[in-house]
Design a protein around this motif. Sequence first.
Motif, PDB file in Angstrom:
ATOM      1  N   LYS A 143       1.289  -8.503   0.764  1.00  0.00           N
ATOM      2  CA  LYS A 143       0.827  -8.128   2.111  1.00  0.00           C
ATOM      3  C   LYS A 143       1.356  -6.741   2.465  1.00  0.00           C
ATOM      4  N   GLY A 144       0.516  -5.940   3.086  1.00  0.00           N
ATOM      5  CA  GLY A 144       0.899  -4.612   3.532  1.00  0.00           C
ATOM      6  C   GLY A 144       0.586  -3.524   2.525  1.00  0.00           C
ATOM      7  N   LYS A 145       0.519  -3.863   1.242  1.00  0.00           N
ATOM      8  CA  LYS A 145       0.262  -2.841   0.225  1.00  0.00           C
ATOM      9  C   LYS A 145      -1.161  -2.305   0.323  1.00  0.00           C
ATOM     10  N   LYS A 146      -2.094  -3.173   0.696  1.00  0.00           N
ATOM     11  CA  LYS A 146      -3.486  -2.749   0.835  1.00  0.00           C
ATOM     12  C   LYS A 146      -3.611  -1.636   1.873  1.00  0.00           C
ATOM     13  N   ASP A 147      -2.921  -1.797   2.994  1.00  0.00           N
ATOM     14  CA  ASP A 147      -2.977  -0.771   4.046  1.00  0.00           C
ATOM     15  C   ASP A 147      -2.369   0.539   3.562  1.00  0.00           C
ATOM     16  N   ALA A 148      -1.288   0.449   2.784  1.00  0.00           N
ATOM     17  CA  ALA A 148      -0.645   1.659   2.258  1.00  0.00           C
ATOM     18  C   ALA A 148      -1.572   2.368   1.271  1.00  0.00           C
ATOM     19  N   ILE A 149      -2.251   1.600   0.429  1.00  0.00           N
ATOM     20  CA  ILE A 149      -3.185   2.190  -0.535  1.00  0.00           C
ATOM     21  C   ILE A 149      -4.364   2.832   0.192  1.00  0.00           C
TER      22      ILE A 149
END
Length: 77
Positions: free
Chosen positions: A28-34
């Motif tokens: 969770k959260g990595k998608k937004d960072a990418i």
Amino acid sequence: MPVSKAQQKAVHKYVKNNYDRMELTMPKGKKDAIKAHATERGESVNGFVNRAIDEAVERDNATEDNNQQEGEEPTNA
């Protein structure tokens, strides 16, 4: 202008015949960072992920080629 059902069907058929799809799971959260990273560079998430994979494969292959030239065993990760 709205896209017609026929146009949607044609695009879907083209994508199905010309592209492979795969699902990617991440914390969770990595998608937004990418997404933010890709957007900062003017890329789509898909474009960024494809570029990152291509660069990693190229880098890994170059490392393996260098190792083989130096007589080392190839690594299979």
